[in-house]
Design a protein around this motif. Structure first.
Motif, PDB file in Angstrom:
ATOM      1  N   ALA A  59       0.587  -1.124   0.076  1.00 57.29           N
ATOM      2  CA  ALA A  59       0.093   0.059   0.777  1.00 57.29           C
ATOM      3  C   ALA A  59       0.954   1.163   0.436  1.00 57.29           C
ATOM      4  O   ALA A  59       0.908   2.112  -0.881  1.00 57.29           O
ATOM      5  CB  ALA A  59      -0.786  -0.094   1.050  1.00 57.29           C
ATOM      6  N   VAL A  60       1.671   1.380   0.901  1.00 64.23           N
ATOM      7  CA  VAL A  60       2.223   2.397   0.852  1.00 64.23           C
ATOM      8  C   VAL A  60       3.749   2.413  -0.643  1.00 64.23           C
ATOM      9  O   VAL A  60       3.575   3.990  -1.206  1.00 64.23           O
ATOM     10  CB  VAL A  60       3.710   2.336   1.919  1.00 64.23           C
ATOM     11  CG1 VAL A  60       4.730   2.746   1.763  1.00 64.23           C
ATOM     12  CG2 VAL A  60       3.208   1.879   3.061  1.00 64.23           C
ATOM     13  N   ARG A  61       3.889   1.777  -0.758  1.00 63.68           N
ATOM     14  CA  ARG A  61       4.974   1.521  -2.582  1.00 63.68           C
ATOM     15  C   ARG A  61       3.674   1.950  -3.308  1.00 63.68           C
ATOM     16  O   ARG A  61       4.085   3.059  -3.983  1.00 63.68           O
ATOM     17  CB  ARG A  61       5.148   0.220  -2.826  1.00 63.68           C
ATOM     18  CG  ARG A  61       6.570  -0.187  -1.912  1.00 63.68           C
ATOM     19  CD  ARG A  61       6.940  -1.127  -2.354  1.00 63.68           C
ATOM     20  NE  ARG A  61       7.928  -1.623  -3.532  1.00 63.68           N
ATOM     21  CZ  ARG A  61       8.569  -1.991  -4.334  1.00 63.68           C
ATOM     22  NH1 ARG A  61       7.940  -2.985  -4.107  1.00 63.68           N
ATOM     23  NH2 ARG A  61       9.449  -1.526  -5.384  1.00 63.68           N
ATOM     24  N   TRP A  62       1.986   1.865  -3.596  1.00 61.60           N
ATOM     25  CA  TRP A  62       1.047   1.567  -4.614  1.00 61.60           C
ATOM     26  C   TRP A  62       1.309   3.643  -3.990  1.00 61.60           C
ATOM     27  O   TRP A  62       0.518   4.201  -5.379  1.00 61.60           O
ATOM     28  CB  TRP A  62       0.470   1.090  -4.405  1.00 61.60           C
ATOM     29  CG  TRP A  62      -1.038   1.417  -5.522  1.00 61.60           C
ATOM     30  CD1 TRP A  62      -0.691   1.192  -6.214  1.00 61.60           C
ATOM     31  CD2 TRP A  62      -2.303   1.963  -5.011  1.00 61.60           C
ATOM     32  NE1 TRP A  62      -2.066   1.332  -6.922  1.00 61.60           N
ATOM     33  CE2 TRP A  62      -2.909   2.465  -5.891  1.00 61.60           C
ATOM     34  CE3 TRP A  62      -2.760   2.403  -3.742  1.00 61.60           C
ATOM     35  CZ2 TRP A  62      -4.196   2.947  -5.974  1.00 61.60           C
ATOM     36  CZ3 TRP A  62      -3.672   3.351  -3.658  1.00 61.60           C
ATOM     37  CH2 TRP A  62      -4.768   3.218  -4.864  1.00 61.60           C
ATOM     38  N   LEU A  63       0.382   4.495  -3.109  1.00 63.20           N
ATOM     39  CA  LEU A  63       0.580   5.422  -2.439  1.00 63.20           C
ATOM     40  C   LEU A  63       0.967   6.550  -2.990  1.00 63.20           C
ATOM     41  O   LEU A  63       0.991   7.754  -3.108  1.00 63.20           O
ATOM     42  CB  LEU A  63       0.145   5.701  -1.525  1.00 63.20           C
ATOM     43  CG  LEU A  63      -0.995   4.553  -1.272  1.00 63.20           C
ATOM     44  CD1 LEU A  63      -2.034   5.465   0.773  1.00 63.20           C
ATOM     45  CD2 LEU A  63      -2.259   5.459  -1.508  1.00 63.20           C
ATOM     46  N   GLY A  64       2.449   5.318  -3.129  1.00 62.56           N
ATOM     47  CA  GLY A  64       3.887   6.730  -3.088  1.00 62.56           C
ATOM     48  C   GLY A  64       4.015   6.653  -4.096  1.00 62.56           C
ATOM     49  O   GLY A  64       4.585   7.924  -4.409  1.00 62.56           O
ATOM     50  N   GLY A  65       3.663   6.035  -5.345  1.00 67.36           N
ATOM     51  CA  GLY A  65       4.007   6.205  -6.603  1.00 67.36           C
ATOM     52  C   GLY A  65       5.445   6.480  -7.158  1.00 67.36           C
ATOM     53  O   GLY A  65       5.833   5.263  -6.649  1.00 67.36           O
ATOM     54  N   SER A  67       9.079   7.059  -7.424  1.00 70.00           N
ATOM     55  CA  SER A  67       9.967   7.764  -6.199  1.00 70.00           C
ATOM     56  C   SER A  67      11.210   8.478  -7.007  1.00 70.00           C
ATOM     57  O   SER A  67      12.318   9.081  -6.563  1.00 70.00           O
ATOM     58  CB  SER A  67      10.849   6.807  -5.521  1.00 70.00           C
ATOM     59  OG  SER A  67      11.562   6.216  -6.357  1.00 70.00           O
TER      60      SER A  67
END
Length: 107
Positions: A59-65, A67
């Motif tokens: 979820a963090v990687r997906w929300l982070g977009g 980088s």
């Protein structure tokens, strides 16, 4: 007074049930199960928490977009002139070298 009169006999009647030992109630302690249920429970706990942690990381990687990393597919789309411009912009090569390589690439 009536509440006390009803509570006292109820408490006295239930006393023998509370005084039983575990040997009197063998099915209460589930004898004969062995250690299998403990191993299964431990594995399931690891799987559960691993799944929770994995879901949070994804979820963090997906929300982070994006980088700002250059992926393999992005580096393949850059042509030689694009790479030359990037190197010149970063200061890796000077203007004479840039012009010379640009001339060689356009021939």
């Amino acid at each position: 007074m009536t509440n006390l009169a009803l509570a006292l006999p109820t408490a006295v009647v239930s006393m023998p049930a509370l005084a039983q030992t575990s040997a009197d109630r063998s099915d209460y302690w589930h004898y004969g199960w062995g250690w299998g249920h403990m191993i299964f429970g431990s594995v399931m706990m690891i799987v559960f928490w691993g799944g929770i942690i994995l879901a949070i990381v994804l979820a963090v990687r997906w929300l982070g977009g994006d980088s700002g990393r250059v992926t393999r597919s992005q580096s393949r789309t850059n042509g030689p002139l694009d790479i030359l411009h990037e190197r010149f912009a970063r200061g890796e090569i000077d203007k004479e070298e840039f012009e010379e390589r640009k001339r060689l690439l356009s021939d």
